[in-house]
Motif scaffolding. Structure first.
Motif, mmCIF file in Angstrom:
data_model
loop_
_atom_site.group_PDB
_atom_site.id
_atom_site.type_symbol
_atom_site.label_atom_id
_atom_site.label_comp_id
_atom_site.label_asym_id
_atom_site.label_seq_id
_atom_site.Cartn_x
_atom_site.Cartn_y
_atom_site.Cartn_z
ATOM 1 N N LYS A 107 0.934 -1.125 0.058
ATOM 2 C CA LYS A 107 -0.005 -0.087 -0.010
ATOM 3 C C LYS A 107 0.771 1.099 0.268
ATOM 4 N N VAL A 108 1.845 1.444 -0.991
ATOM 5 C CA VAL A 108 2.656 2.402 -1.029
ATOM 6 C C VAL A 108 2.324 3.038 -2.364
ATOM 7 N N SER A 109 2.103 4.557 -2.424
ATOM 8 C CA SER A 109 1.829 5.121 -3.612
ATOM 9 C C SER A 109 2.958 6.114 -3.956
ATOM 10 N N ILE A 110 3.627 5.930 -5.243
ATOM 11 C CA ILE A 110 4.692 6.735 -5.472
ATOM 12 C C ILE A 110 4.384 7.622 -6.604
ATOM 13 N N GLY A 111 4.377 9.054 -6.400
ATOM 14 C CA GLY A 111 3.767 9.980 -7.377
ATOM 15 C C GLY A 111 4.825 10.098 -8.838
ATOM 16 N N SER A 112 4.133 10.633 -9.600
ATOM 17 C CA SER A 112 5.097 10.776 -11.075
ATOM 18 C C SER A 112 6.341 11.356 -10.882
ATOM 19 N N ASN A 113 7.332 10.960 -11.506
ATOM 20 C CA ASN A 113 8.563 11.533 -11.599
ATOM 21 C C ASN A 113 9.321 11.570 -10.361
ATOM 22 N N SER A 114 9.099 10.624 -9.616
ATOM 23 C CA SER A 114 9.630 10.603 -8.387
ATOM 24 C C SER A 114 11.049 9.585 -8.804
ATOM 25 N N THR A 115 12.170 9.829 -7.851
ATOM 26 C CA THR A 115 13.436 9.095 -7.802
ATOM 27 C C THR A 115 13.340 8.009 -6.557
ATOM 28 N N ILE A 116 13.735 6.978 -6.668
ATOM 29 C CA ILE A 116 13.875 6.225 -5.250
ATOM 30 C C ILE A 116 15.301 5.608 -5.416
ATOM 31 N N LEU A 117 15.848 5.878 -4.593
ATOM 32 C CA LEU A 117 17.388 5.488 -4.534
ATOM 33 C C LEU A 117 17.407 3.999 -3.892
ATOM 34 N N PRO A 118 18.219 3.321 -3.556
ATOM 35 C CA PRO A 118 18.253 1.835 -2.705
ATOM 36 C C PRO A 118 17.765 2.374 -1.304
ATOM 37 N N VAL A 119 16.659 2.091 -1.100
ATOM 38 C CA VAL A 119 15.938 2.168 0.357
ATOM 39 C C VAL A 119 15.037 1.209 0.588
ATOM 40 N N SER A 131 9.446 13.828 -5.843
ATOM 41 C CA SER A 131 10.405 13.656 -4.730
ATOM 42 C C SER A 131 11.534 12.523 -4.985
ATOM 43 N N VAL A 132 12.306 12.833 -4.125
ATOM 44 C CA VAL A 132 13.589 11.985 -4.353
ATOM 45 C C VAL A 132 13.838 11.330 -2.868
ATOM 46 N N VAL A 133 13.665 10.135 -2.895
ATOM 47 C CA VAL A 133 13.864 9.421 -1.605
ATOM 48 C C VAL A 133 15.317 8.894 -1.549
ATOM 49 N N THR A 134 15.944 9.392 -0.454
ATOM 50 C CA THR A 134 17.377 9.057 -0.448
ATOM 51 C C THR A 134 17.496 8.286 0.790
ATOM 52 N N LYS A 135 16.829 7.931 1.749
ATOM 53 C CA LYS A 135 17.104 7.422 3.124
ATOM 54 C C LYS A 135 15.641 6.342 3.336
ATOM 55 N N ASP A 136 15.878 5.254 3.941
ATOM 56 C CA ASP A 136 14.780 4.557 4.424
ATOM 57 C C ASP A 136 13.654 5.353 5.227
ATOM 58 N N ILE A 137 12.328 4.793 4.952
ATOM 59 C CA ILE A 137 11.207 5.421 5.297
ATOM 60 C C ILE A 137 10.638 4.250 6.393
ATOM 61 N N ILE A 138 10.648 4.542 7.635
ATOM 62 C CA ILE A 138 10.346 3.569 8.561
ATOM 63 C C ILE A 138 8.976 3.917 9.147
ATOM 64 N N GLY A 141 3.160 7.489 6.325
ATOM 65 C CA GLY A 141 2.948 8.894 6.244
ATOM 66 C C GLY A 141 2.928 9.313 4.862
ATOM 67 N N THR A 142 2.902 10.483 4.771
ATOM 68 C CA THR A 142 3.247 11.169 3.495
ATOM 69 C C THR A 142 4.415 12.017 3.479
ATOM 70 N N TYR A 143 5.256 11.994 2.297
ATOM 71 C CA TYR A 143 6.554 12.528 2.168
ATOM 72 C C TYR A 143 6.693 12.853 0.912
ATOM 73 N N VAL A 144 7.475 14.233 0.910
ATOM 74 C CA VAL A 144 7.614 14.932 -0.438
ATOM 75 C C VAL A 144 8.890 15.512 -0.356
ATOM 76 N N GLY A 145 9.692 16.132 -1.557
ATOM 77 C CA GLY A 145 10.613 17.009 -1.378
ATOM 78 C C GLY A 145 11.779 16.115 -2.038
ATOM 79 N N ASN A 146 12.997 16.822 -1.998
ATOM 80 C CA ASN A 146 14.123 16.328 -2.444
ATOM 81 C C ASN A 146 15.127 17.003 -1.459
ATOM 82 N N PRO A 147 15.548 16.198 -0.511
ATOM 83 C CA PRO A 147 15.221 14.730 -0.438
ATOM 84 C C PRO A 147 13.961 14.890 0.416
#
Length: 152
Positions: A107-119, A131-138, A141-147
């Motif tokens: 049940k994870v939704s990843i918005g358009s044009n996001s970049t997901i690093l190894p996390v 958004s750019v996900v650079t760290k684990d999300i534990i 919730g809702t996450y946005v931005g770079n990072p």
């Protein structure tokens, strides 16, 4: 001899669940796609990728090797997954020992044009578009931005 080589894209060595919908053209090879999934056009899913049941992957998305996506996920248009962090200051040049894994929960939704690093991303997370996900999300919730940071 030709000064170039031509490689064909398509669907090769894919293990499909039931009722999967694919919109061509796609490049899928050596991966697993679960039951009731949707894969839009211009998507590439490489070998050693697992896609969970009922996950939807929109057009122009790239899912590199070593990515595991859970059930009931939504991957927006143009999402890029990365497995090479350029740990030596440049690309791994095929040295797979330098690649890293990515694990996306359920049940994870990843918005358009996001970049997901190894996390690792836990269950019940929304990643905002671009958004750019650079760290684990534990934490859910809702996450946005770079990072990407949690906003709610």
């Amino acid at each position: 001899m030709k000064p170039y080589n031509v490689y064909s894209s398509g669907i090769k060595d894919v293990n499909f669940g039931e009722n999967v919908k694919i919109v061509e053209p796609v490049n899928l090879y050596g991966c697993f796609i679960g039951n009731d999934c949707f894969v839009g056009p211009f998507v590439e899913i490489q070998k050693r990728v697992n896609i969970g049941d009922r996950t939807k992957i929109q057009s122009h998305t790239f899912i590199c090797e070593l990515v595991d996506i859970g059930k009931d996920c939504f991957i927006g248009h143009g999402v890029m997954f990365i497995n090479d962090l350029f740990s030596d200051g440049g690309p791994a040049n095929g040295d797979q020992s330098k690649w890293r894994t990515t694990k996306i929960g359920n049940k994870v939704s990843i918005g358009s044009n996001s970049t997901i690093l190894p996390v690792e991303i836990c269950n019940n997370v929304v990643i905002g578009a671009g958004s750019v996900v650079t760290k684990d999300i534990i934490e859910s919730g809702t996450y946005v931005g770079n990072p990407a940071v949690k906003i709610k």
